[in-house]
Write a protein that holds these residues in place. Structure first.
Motif, PDB file in Angstrom:
ATOM      1  N   THR A 151      62.479 -37.923  31.055  1.00 30.74           N
ATOM      2  CA  THR A 151      62.219 -36.820  30.386  1.00 30.74           C
ATOM      3  C   THR A 151      62.802 -37.021  28.744  1.00 30.74           C
ATOM      4  OG1 THR A 151      64.403 -35.669  30.436  1.00 30.74           O
ATOM      5  CG2 THR A 151      62.809 -34.495  31.998  1.00 30.74           C
ATOM      6  N   ALA A 152      63.893 -38.300  28.773  1.00 32.15           N
ATOM      7  CA  ALA A 152      64.238 -38.298  27.523  1.00 32.15           C
ATOM      8  C   ALA A 152      63.414 -39.085  26.592  1.00 32.15           C
ATOM      9  CB  ALA A 152      65.830 -39.373  27.646  1.00 32.15           C
ATOM     10  N   LYS A 168      67.731 -36.257  18.466  1.00 35.36           N
ATOM     11  CA  LYS A 168      68.940 -35.174  18.279  1.00 35.36           C
ATOM     12  C   LYS A 168      69.111 -34.206  19.409  1.00 35.36           C
ATOM     13  CE  LYS A 168      69.357 -35.631  12.816  1.00 35.36           C
ATOM     14  NZ  LYS A 168      69.898 -35.120  11.794  1.00 35.36           N
ATOM     15  N   ILE A 169      67.795 -33.387  19.854  1.00 32.88           N
ATOM     16  CA  ILE A 169      68.528 -32.440  20.984  1.00 32.88           C
ATOM     17  C   ILE A 169      68.640 -33.065  21.818  1.00 32.88           C
ATOM     18  CG2 ILE A 169      67.033 -31.084  22.602  1.00 32.88           C
ATOM     19  CD1 ILE A 169      65.829 -29.955  20.134  1.00 32.88           C
ATOM     20  N   GLY A 170      68.166 -34.492  22.332  1.00 37.26           N
ATOM     21  CA  GLY A 170      68.884 -34.647  23.767  1.00 37.26           C
ATOM     22  C   GLY A 170      69.581 -35.365  23.029  1.00 37.26           C
ATOM     23  N   SER A 229      64.189 -30.936  30.208  1.00 29.74           N
ATOM     24  CA  SER A 229      62.489 -30.810  30.573  1.00 29.74           C
ATOM     25  C   SER A 229      62.599 -29.559  30.175  1.00 29.74           C
ATOM     26  CB  SER A 229      62.515 -30.071  31.783  1.00 29.74           C
ATOM     27  OG  SER A 229      62.732 -31.910  32.881  1.00 29.74           O
ATOM     28  N   TYR A 230      63.151 -27.794  29.522  1.00 30.12           N
ATOM     29  CA  TYR A 230      62.920 -27.340  29.104  1.00 30.12           C
ATOM     30  C   TYR A 230      62.532 -27.580  27.467  1.00 30.12           C
ATOM     31  CZ  TYR A 230      63.465 -22.715  26.379  1.00 30.12           C
ATOM     32  OH  TYR A 230      63.145 -21.187  25.924  1.00 30.12           O
ATOM     33  N   ALA A 231      63.474 -28.665  27.430  1.00 26.35           N
ATOM     34  CA  ALA A 231      62.989 -28.854  25.544  1.00 26.35           C
ATOM     35  C   ALA A 231      62.056 -29.611  25.970  1.00 26.35           C
ATOM     36  CB  ALA A 231      64.137 -29.760  25.520  1.00 26.35           C
TER      37      ALA A 231
END
Length: 621
Positions: free
Chosen positions: A537-538, A548-550, A596-598
């Motif tokens: 997912t990363a 950035k979200i990660g 996963s949601y992102a």
């Protein structure tokens, strides 16, 4: 490395997937430093004009990439410009160093040919080109033109160019398999030290663990982060045909990094034992760790030159040089560890392990130098060396270099520090627990290399599809990546659980350490499901440009969930070593869910628009 060997040229230098591999005994590296780049990265070399009059214009030329909407993956190197000026296609291709067909087989030409085949395979899957290969008498230029014309006709007629799960599975595995081999070899440098010192005793194993951890946090992780600025800078300069600038950037980065880390090396030499003693209760472990740091410090310049040299060659399309060097150095490091640590005639005990590491860092640097000087590779990396840098050029534009590198340093340090806090916790449980923690961490690191390889190939593939505005294909790639992660996690879980006794006995002969390792490995085996899921997912997030979200999820998971839970379970609920890994597993569950949601709740239109915006920013530099 091989991570870019199958990358479509549609991906810009700023979007290219690169990687940094931890050289320590920790798992590390969920978000590689090169993958975390700020919006200013596209203009990092705008002040290089005093160096050479042609540099600014050359760099601007290197950033003139990426076509509008669904263009072929070859678009950034050979595309039509927005106004359809086909005359710019050949010149732009030449600016990227792709030699004309028939003038010699280079990595770049082979790379270009591979891209054509991938585009053609997609067109065949969509029944836009016949599967029969009637290429006799057809020149490579005609073949390329046929693929491009077919693609453009499909776009003009509104046809969707979609991929399949089978196709994505093949591409991801083909890209990932060479990476696994390279990662394991680099990881084996620390594995050999852990393996040999564990045979000397529990104190020596604890000392090597503490010393390696300190070296990683205060030295090697930050060095890797600083050196990754070359992935962007050297690629831009070489892409623009400004070859001598590549050599200048190489020397500038190496010298600045050495200057920056000289004070840290003095701390390793004179004050490391005192500082460690303030954190670790076992004074003997602090003494051993300090001795490790003093010897490894001698090899730090070699490590800096290797990291810089690796990027110097990669920007020229030479990805296999570091692998060739590691093919020699990794086995030689294992032999040296045995001879210097365990051999009855030549062995000198514990101190032989850091001596082996320091020597091999220098051998790795000299190996790349030897390759560069004597290689007969058609790309000829010597053309990028214009001589030694002038003294007044060493610190020119160093702020630009640091502005690109520091975000990566921060991300790597956060990851390393979060994971290495477990080692400090384990040291407060006792020497046996610290030794067992070292072994379990080493096993976790080795197991992580397979899903991490899938992660790198996923980020590249997703980024390329986004560059081509084929976001539906991105969804297919992400789903296939997660399926592969689940299959890989089952494989890792089965191996770790089934061979837990053999693994423990291979690393240590101390009954208490072996018992602790055997008790924790089933938990580590269960953790593989979330570890692999998190890695992939990363990779999807990196490909989407959502680093950035990660990064936010990563920091929250470690410092708000994993580390506090590890501390509470270990010391307040008396769970011992198991508590450490329960906490980290909970952090990985947290990361997997939110990443996963992102990935699947993102606005694909916004992501594609952001990619185009970055391209327009490049054009204004």
């Amino acid at each position: 490395m091989g991570s870019q060997s199958k990358q479509f040229t549609h991906t810009t230098n700023q979007r290219r997937s690169s990687l940094i591999v931890s050289n320590g005994i920790t798992k590390g590296g969920i978000f590689g430093t090169v993958d975390y780049q700020g919006p200013e990265d596209t203009a990092v070399e705008e002040d290089l004009e005093p160096l050479e009059n042609s540099e600014e214009s050359a760099l601007r030329a290197s950033q003139d990439q990426q076509a509008n909407e669904q263009q072929p993956f070859l678009a950034s190197g050979t595309s039509l410009t927005p106004n359809g000026d086909k005359n710019k296609r050949a010149s732009r291709l030449d600016s990227y160093g792709t030699i004309g067909i028939g003038s010699g087989q280079t990595d770049q030409e082979s790379y270009h040919r591979d891209l054509l085949e991938e585009e053609r395979d997609l067109l065949v899957d969509n029944k836009l080109i016949s599967k029969s290969r009637q290429d006799e008498g057809v020149t490579p230029e005609q073949r390329e033109q046929q693929i491009r014309d077919t693609w453009e006709e499909a776009i003009e007629s509104g046809k969707s160019i979609s991929t399949t799960s089978r196709r994505e599975c093949q591409v991801l595995l083909k890209s990932a398999l060479p990476l696994v081999f390279t990662f394991v070899m680099q990881n084996s440098l620390s594995l050999a030290s852990v393996f040999t010192t564990s045979r000397l005793g529990i104190n020596e194993l604890g000392g090597i663990t503490l010393g390696s951890m300190t070296a990683n946090i205060t030295g090697f992780a930050a060095i890797q982060g600083l050196c990754t600025c070359l992935d962007t800078l050297c690629s831009q300069a070489h892409g623009a045909g400004n070859q001598q600038l590549v050599g200048v950037l190489l020397q500038r980065c190496a010298l600045i990094t050495l200057v920056f880390f000289t004070p840290i090396l003095f701390v390793w030499w004179f004050w490391s034992e005192t500082i460690l003693a303030s954190l670790i209760p076992e004074r003997e472990l602090c003494r051993l760790a300090a001795n490790y740091l003093k010897v490894v410090a001698v090899g730090v310049p070699g490590f800096v030159f290797f990291e810089c040299g690796k990027r110097f060659l990669q920007c020229q399309g030479i990805f296999h040089a570091s692998t060739i060097v590691l093919l020699f150095c990794a086995p030689f490091n294992a032999i040296m560890n045995y001879v210097l640590v365990l051999d009855k005639r030549f062995g000198i005990g514990y101190i032989g392990a850091p001596i082996s590491v320091a020597i091999n860092y220098w051998l790795m640097a000299f190996g790349l130098l030897f390759y560069t000087v004597f290689t007969k590779h058609k790309a000829n990396p010597r053309k990028c060396w214009g001589g030694l840098i002038k003294p007044n050029q060493v610190f020119r534009n160093w702020r630009k270099m640091f502005s690109l590198a520091l975000p990566g340093v921060i991300m790597v340090e956060a990851e390393f520090l979060g994971f290495e806090l477990l080692t400090i916790f384990a040291s407060h449980l006792g020497t046996n627990e610290l030794g067992a923690q070292s072994i379990v961490s080493t096993v976790a690191s080795l197991a992580y290399q397979i899903p991490f390889s899938i992660s790198i190939s996923t980020s590249t593939r997703v980024a390329n599809f986004i560059g081509a505005s084929l976001y539906q294909n991105c969804i297919v790639t992400c789903k296939v990546s997660l399926i592969l992660s689940f299959v890989i996690s089952l494989l890792n879980m089965s191996v770790i659980y089934s061979f837990r006794i053999q693994i423990a006995n291979a690393f240590s002969s101390d009954p208490e350490v072996v018992s602790l390792v055997i008790s924790v490995l089933p938990l580590l085996a269960f953790m593989q499901i979330f570890d692999a899921f998190n890695a992939c997912t990363a990779g999807c997030l990196r490909g989407q440009g959502q680093q950035k979200i990660g990064g936010y999820i990563n920091v929250l998971a470690f410092y708000c969930v994993g580390i506090p839970m590890s501390y509470m379970l270990t010391f307040h609920f008396k769970q011992g070593m198991a508590g450490l890994w329960y906490g980290i597993t909970s952090a990985l569950v947290f990361m997997s869910i939110f990443q996963s949601y992102a990935v699947f709740s993102c606005d694909w239109t916004k992501i594609i628009k952001a990619a185009k915006s970055r391209t327009s920013e490049q054009d204004r530099v």
